[in-house]
Design a protein around this motif. Structure first.
Motif, mmCIF file in Angstrom:
data_model
loop_
_atom_site.group_PDB
_atom_site.id
_atom_site.type_symbol
_atom_site.label_atom_id
_atom_site.label_comp_id
_atom_site.label_asym_id
_atom_site.label_seq_id
_atom_site.Cartn_x
_atom_site.Cartn_y
_atom_site.Cartn_z
ATOM 1 N N SER A 41 23.864 1.069 -19.838
ATOM 2 C CA SER A 41 25.169 1.906 -19.501
ATOM 3 C C SER A 41 25.708 1.884 -18.077
ATOM 4 C CB SER A 41 24.711 3.389 -19.470
ATOM 5 O OG SER A 41 23.809 3.736 -18.718
ATOM 6 N N ASP A 42 26.902 2.036 -17.806
ATOM 7 C CA ASP A 42 27.312 1.973 -16.539
ATOM 8 C C ASP A 42 27.495 3.439 -15.753
ATOM 9 O OD1 ASP A 42 28.345 -0.665 -16.829
ATOM 10 O OD2 ASP A 42 29.844 -0.060 -17.938
ATOM 11 N N SER B 40 29.872 1.552 -8.246
ATOM 12 C CA SER B 40 29.443 1.412 -9.736
ATOM 13 C C SER B 40 28.112 0.802 -9.610
ATOM 14 C CB SER B 40 30.375 0.420 -10.269
ATOM 15 O OG SER B 40 30.234 -1.013 -9.704
ATOM 16 N N ASP B 42 24.450 -0.518 -12.482
ATOM 17 C CA ASP B 42 24.228 -0.813 -14.235
ATOM 18 C C ASP B 42 22.860 0.294 -14.164
ATOM 19 O OD1 ASP B 42 25.897 -2.383 -14.826
ATOM 20 O OD2 ASP B 42 25.025 -4.134 -13.675
#
Lengths: 83, 83
Positions: A41-42, B40, B42
């Motif tokens: 998932s991000d 961001s 992962d």
């Protein structure tokens, strides 16, 4: 105004194929690891100023709806913490 | 053997450029959102069977070291929970 960090986690809905996760799982297995399943998932950590946690959450949820997630294929969670 | 889910979060080290996050931030700003910063990362959720949480954590950490993260540019966290 208080500084908050909203964490938006975007994952594929159950049933949507995830070739990246499948490839990662196969690569781990090829290295000799045993695992049952792997999902990817991000995560987006967004720093923002807001009057309170509730309005920070609303803003981050709108970001998820409008840009970060694609509602056709993604589910998302929003967590808010004071920065 | 117990079923565990190990969550490995892989993020860029401080100072490593992240053009994807920058583009996402700019796109949100173009939509009218105000934000200070966006990072961001992962996330990999790995389902595995292990004797105890400690050995599940060790195995997931080794997966991160060998494949999921690139130690030159990434930091990672491992969280383990019973599935």
């Amino acid at each position: 105004m208080t500084a908050y960090t909203a964490t938006v986690t975007v994952r594929l809905k159950r049933g949507v194929l995830d070739p990246e996760a499948e490839t990662t799982q196969q690569a781990l297995e090829r290295l000799g690891f045993e695992l049952e399943d792997l999902r990817s998932s991000d995560r987006f950590e967004v720093d923002l100023d807001a009057d309170d946690a509730e309005s920070a959450r609303e803003r981050a949820t709108e970001m998820a709806e409008r840009l970060l997630a694609n509602p056709t294929i993604h589910d998302y969670d929003v967590d808010v913490a004071e920065a």
